[in-house]
Structure formats: C-alpha cells, structure tokens
Design a protein around this motif. Sequence first.
Motif, PDB file in Angstrom:
ATOM      1  N   GLU A  12      -0.767 -11.299  -5.455  1.00 50.99           N
ATOM      2  CA  GLU A  12      -0.669  -9.904  -5.013  1.00 50.99           C
ATOM      3  C   GLU A  12       0.544  -9.215  -5.630  1.00 50.99           C
ATOM      4  O   GLU A  12       0.535  -8.015  -5.865  1.00 50.99           O
ATOM      5  CB  GLU A  12      -0.600  -9.829  -3.485  1.00 50.99           C
ATOM      6  N   LYS A  13       1.590 -10.009  -5.864  1.00 51.41           N
ATOM      7  CA  LYS A  13       2.763  -9.453  -6.547  1.00 51.41           C
ATOM      8  C   LYS A  13       2.377  -9.058  -7.960  1.00 51.41           C
ATOM      9  O   LYS A  13       2.673  -7.964  -8.412  1.00 51.41           O
ATOM     10  CB  LYS A  13       3.843 -10.534  -6.646  1.00 51.41           C
ATOM     11  N   GLU A  14       1.723  -9.985  -8.659  1.00 50.31           N
ATOM     12  CA  GLU A  14       1.324  -9.739 -10.042  1.00 50.31           C
ATOM     13  C   GLU A  14       0.415  -8.528 -10.135  1.00 50.31           C
ATOM     14  O   GLU A  14       0.519  -7.716 -11.039  1.00 50.31           O
ATOM     15  CB  GLU A  14       0.568 -10.955 -10.595  1.00 50.31           C
ATOM     16  N   MET A  15      -0.527  -8.433  -9.206  1.00 54.15           N
ATOM     17  CA  MET A  15      -1.517  -7.363  -9.248  1.00 54.15           C
ATOM     18  C   MET A  15      -0.919  -6.012  -8.887  1.00 54.15           C
ATOM     19  O   MET A  15      -1.481  -4.981  -9.215  1.00 54.15           O
ATOM     20  CB  MET A  15      -2.644  -7.657  -8.261  1.00 54.15           C
ATOM     21  N   GLY A  16       0.194  -6.019  -8.141  1.00 54.99           N
ATOM     22  CA  GLY A  16       0.763  -4.762  -7.678  1.00 54.99           C
ATOM     23  C   GLY A  16       0.283  -4.370  -6.300  1.00 54.99           C
ATOM     24  O   GLY A  16       0.698  -3.354  -5.752  1.00 54.99           O
ATOM     25  N   THR A  17      -0.619  -5.178  -5.722  1.00 55.42           N
ATOM     26  CA  THR A  17      -1.150  -4.830  -4.408  1.00 55.42           C
ATOM     27  C   THR A  17      -0.131  -5.075  -3.300  1.00 55.42           C
ATOM     28  O   THR A  17      -0.157  -4.410  -2.272  1.00 55.42           O
ATOM     29  CB  THR A  17      -2.425  -5.635  -4.112  1.00 55.42           C
ATOM     30  N   GLU A  24       3.020  -4.413  -3.418  1.00 52.18           N
ATOM     31  CA  GLU A  24       3.842  -3.211  -3.328  1.00 52.18           C
ATOM     32  C   GLU A  24       3.160  -2.148  -2.488  1.00 52.18           C
ATOM     33  O   GLU A  24       3.786  -1.509  -1.654  1.00 52.18           O
ATOM     34  CB  GLU A  24       4.066  -2.661  -4.731  1.00 52.18           C
ATOM     35  N   VAL A  25       1.862  -1.997  -2.730  1.00 50.80           N
ATOM     36  CA  VAL A  25       1.125  -0.987  -1.986  1.00 50.80           C
ATOM     37  C   VAL A  25       1.170  -1.322  -0.489  1.00 50.80           C
ATOM     38  O   VAL A  25       1.312  -0.439   0.354  1.00 50.80           O
ATOM     39  CB  VAL A  25      -0.329  -0.894  -2.490  1.00 50.80           C
TER      40      VAL A  25
END
Lengths: 270, 386
Positions: B216-221, B223-224
């Motif tokens: 999820e960190k890699e994907m950017g999710t 952060e959201v």
Amino acid sequence: MSSTSNKNILNTPPTGGERGTVIKADKLTKRFGDFTAVDQISFEVNKGEIFGFLGANGAGKTTAMRMLCGLSLPTSGTGRVAGFDVYKENEKIKRNIGYMSQKFSLYEDLTVKENIRFYAGIYGKSDKFIKDKTEFILKQLHMENEADKLVKALPLGWRQKLAFSVAIFHEPQIVFLDEPTGGVDPVTRREFWSMIYQAAESGITIFVTTHYMDEAEYCSRVSIMVDGRIDALDTPSQLKKSYQAKSMDEVFLKLARKAARSESNPTKTA
Amino acid sequence: MEELAVKRTSNSPFRGLGGKQFVSFVRKEFYHILRDKRTMFILLGMPIVQIIIFGFALTNEVKNSGIAVYDQSKDAATTSLIAELAASRYFDVRQDLFSYEEIEKIFRRGKIKLAVVFPPHFKEDLQHFNKAQVQIIADASDPNVANTLTNYATAIIMDYQQRITNDRKLPYTIDTETKMLYNPELKGAYNFVPGVMAMVLLLVCTMMTAITIVKEKEMGTLEVMLVSPMKPLMIVIAKAVPYLMLSAINIASILLLSVFVLGVPVNGSLALLALESILFTLVSLSLGLLISSGAESQQTAMFISLVALFLPTIMLSGFMFPVENMPLPLRIVSNLVPAKWYYTIVKSVMIKGTGLITIWKETLILAGMMLFFLTMAIKSFKIRLA
Ligand SMILES: Nc1ncnc2c1ncn2[C@@H]1O[C@H](COP(=O)(O)OP(=O)(O)O)[C@@H](O)[C@H]1O
Ligand SMILES: [Mg+2]
C-alpha cells in the motif's frame, strides 16, 4: 491546444477571493537533512478557486502538498488549511480535505464499485449516501457498464477520473490533486479539467499540481515553484503580462532557466 | 472563517466513526487476499502441504515389522505371548537373542526396530505375585515408527493380560517398561508439528502483513488512507485482523492434520494451546507491522522477514537443532527469537500435556515481546505520519 481554444471549452476559472482564505502558508519550509526541498514558501488560496501549483520535476510540489495535507511535518514556518494548524490540528484538517496522490490511488484488484465503497467507507459515510452517490458518479463518468469491472482493466484516463471522483466523494472543502493528469491523453485531460470545474462550481477549492503548462491556463491563479521556492504567483494573464510572454510555457521557461535542480539538470542536489 | 470550519466539523457525520470504517477496511483486505492466488496458497495451502509432505515422509510401513525377542524365562506364558506377537500382522519375530548387548548390535544393522525382553521367572512371577514385567526396547532414531511399534506391542500385551485374567478373581498385571534408544525424547514428528506451527504463523502473520502494508505504501494508497479521518492505529488493527482470522484457520488445520494424519496427540488443554497460539500470532503480527514501517518496498519487506525471522526461527528456536548443544553466544541470542518460546510452549502443552503453571514464564516473555513490538510499530506509524 492553444490557450484561446481552452477558454472556449471550459468556462472562465472561478475567481474565489471574496469568500475568504482556506489555505495560508507563511514561510513554510521542509528540510531533509541538509537539503531544503521546500524553501520558505508563502501564499494564500481563496475559497472556491482553482489554485495551480506549477514547477518542474523535483521542484518540491509534492513535498509542499504533503505538509498541507498533514502527511509530513514542516521544518519551519506556519500553515493553515481549512482554518486549522498544520502542526497541531492535522486530524481536523483531514476531515475537511480530499487527496489524490501522485501515485495511482485506487486498488487495481478491486472493482470500480468496491473502490468507491471502500473509500466512502473509511470516511464513515452511510450506506444510503454511498449507494446514491455511487450511482450518480457512475452516470457522470459514463461508467455504468464498468461498475463491476476490476480497475486494472480500465484505461489510465478513466482511472484518473474515477480517482478524482473518489477523492471528492465525501464532499470536502478542499481537494489536493498531485499531478492528476500525468500520462493522460489530451482529450481525457480536457474531460478531467471539466470535472475539476464542476467541483469548483459546487464550492470545492482545488489545489492542483501539474507540469503541463497548457493546464496552467485553466487555473484561477498559479504559483511557479523553482528549486523549492515560489518564484511567481498570479493569474495566468497577469503572469504573461509581467513576463512579457505569449504563453504560460514561455513564462515557465523564463523562470526555469535559473533552476539549479531539475530532473534533466545533472547538478541536482538531492 | 475559522469558526465556519469548526462548525462544519462538529456538524459533520464523523461522530461515532469507527465500526463502519473498520468493516470497510477489513472487507477490502479480504478482497485482496481472496483474489490473489499466491497469497491464498501461502495462507491456506502451505501449512497443509507442509504437514502432509512431512506426514508421508514419516509414515513408514509398520506391517510385518521385524522384531527380536530376548526371552530369559522360556516358560509357557512367555511362549504364548511371543506367539501372539508373531501372529499379529504388525510383527514378524525374526530373531532370538541371548543378551542385552545383542539388542544394540541388531538395531545398528537397521532391519529390526523393536526388541521385547522377558526377565527370568516370568510365569512364576505372574502366578505367585500376580505381577510380571516386560521390557520393550525401541530404536527411536525414527521416532514415529518407534512410537507406533511400541504402541502396538503394548496393546497386544495388554490384550493378553486381559484374556488370562478373565477366568480369575485376582487380576494379573503385566508391567510394560518402554525404553527408547538413541532418541529418548522422541524428537521428530512430535517436534515437527510445533515447529511447523511456529513457521506457518510467522509466515502468515509477519511476512504477509509486512508485505501487504508495504504494498500500500508502494501503491500510494496508504497515503490516501492516512489523509482520511481513519486513525493510524485503526489502519494497523484493520490490516492485522484478517490475518489473525486466517491464522486461526491455520492453527485449526495444522492441529487436525497432526492428530488425524500424523497421529500426534494433543495431550494438554486445547484451549490453552489455542490461546498461546493467538498470543504468538499477535507477536508475529506486531513484528510484521514493525517491519512494514521500516521497509519501503515489498522486496525489502520480504528480505527482512526472511533474514531477520525465518533463519533465526529455523536455526535458533530449537526445533531443528537443540538449543542446549549450542555455544553460549548463540544460546543467548536464541532468547530473542519469539519462536523459541512458542516452540517450548507448544511442546509442553501438546506433547507433555502440562498446564499454564509450567509455561507461565514463556507466556509472559511472549506477551512482553508483543507489547514491545506493537508499541514500536504504532510509534513509527505515527512518526511517519508527522
Ligand atoms: N523523504 C525525502 N527525503 C529526502 N529527500 C526528499 C524526500 N522527499 C522528497 N525529497 C526531495 O525533495 C525534492 C522535491 O521533491 P518533490 O516534492 O517530490 O518534487 P516534485 O513533486 O515537485 O516533483 C526532490 O529533490 C526530492 O528528491
Ligand atoms: Mg511530485
């Protein structure tokens, strides 16, 4: 795409202004060790305006935006978002903003509907609200037939439009968009911008970063970041006037010439 | 303006946030898990495959197994008892021995795995004292076979004792004394099951949790999510809950397979075993969370999990190599390996059948480790947010 044809497709940007300030940064700074990623930036964003945050890759746009969203603690300076302090009240800020990260922010292994439901769910929305709004969004995006398709099966442009709808699903005061149109084809980019306009008309303040200069023309006001500093801030037409440029591209080139760090510049300090 | 914002917040439907967010999150997590075949296999298939492979490797043919007899009485009773052993389809009496020394000699040759020893005066002891002794000596280098064989032999002897007692008022008692040569604690199958439990729980909880958060960190999710009103602590818990649930399934399937396929009994309290397993699961989950807060890519998370957890678990938990035989520095380091304590606990409860009284120390150590890792993990989650 010339700037005049843009204006024909989209309405004149909302000016905001009269209804007060929703974002206020004063000498906001972020340092990573010795390296100053964001260098004492000061600006105000008015309610309902579309604020363009421009700059080359590595200028510090994402870092500045992360500080405003409460994802990153500033090194110094002050900042207020929706009336709340970025240092102490980030929980309150979060309730009033939407955020679309520079990375793709939907789950590829979930369907369109499941993504909407998940993000609405973490904002604690009621089932009825989610159901009605999902129908509305699918209709708006002409994606009724894709509702049960996995997101990874959608073209990039569609995903970005969906991601934007998800970011404003909970009807925030302000939405932060980090390069939302990166890699998207020009036609879809225009559709994306008309969605941004619709959101702005409904009263949502838009804070958007981009490095497409033609998109700068769509903004109420733009700031141009160079090496972590804001070197210019005004309406697009005023900027063109003061830099004696025909297009925003030219304004940007004039400013970027002084840049010490950029993706193409080998002297980059990061 | 500020007043406006505050008013908006207090009127907004964010009060009582929690349950709904949590359910949304856990549901999403299950979509991820159920839609990824590799994850599904690691989560549910792996423990079963491991147990079954090991089970097959262990289940040796015990039909017509060669046994030896050292009969020092040579009377009517021993003769009929030996005949009974020979008649059973499990045994094949292949050799008569004349001394104890011979037992080791034939065990070394490897064909014979069990010896039955009758002391002198077997029948007289039975008739005069109603009590006689038999010694069963097994080659326990293959503990599973040794255990099966001694069980069969004991059953046949008990059967014989019952039968001859039937027509009498006073019962006859034949004491069987079992002796395991080479591997007195029956290390092997019995040790393998607690070891597999530790490995599987680590794999599922630590590695999978670390990887899914880092993804999820890699994907950017991530952060959201951190920009949403969802509290970081709740993100952490919601991320862990599905894996906790899957671990429960794993523990149950490993125990069922152990009991019904490998024949390893659960001698102690099942409830205690389950609770201790949940405790170890929580330790593993906290470790996974901690790793995820340090790692920036899925590969890193996997690498840290492997190097920092699996190797020490295999080498130092005691299930492959006995800790007592290690050099002092390694023995000290082994105390930092959570699996070592869990392994001791499972062995005590499952195999020795002991209760909480004997394992409270290990339990407290695990609980302490959990609190430590969890605090660190939550702290680093918050720091990143700031
Ligand atoms: N966590 C970090 N640690 C160190 N340097 C960073 C970090 N995040 C960003 N930077 C650096 O700060 C500069 C600005 O990055 P960023 O804000 O992502 O630029 P932009 O979004 O304008 O492309 C870059 O040189 C980048 O390498
Ligand atoms: Mg950026």
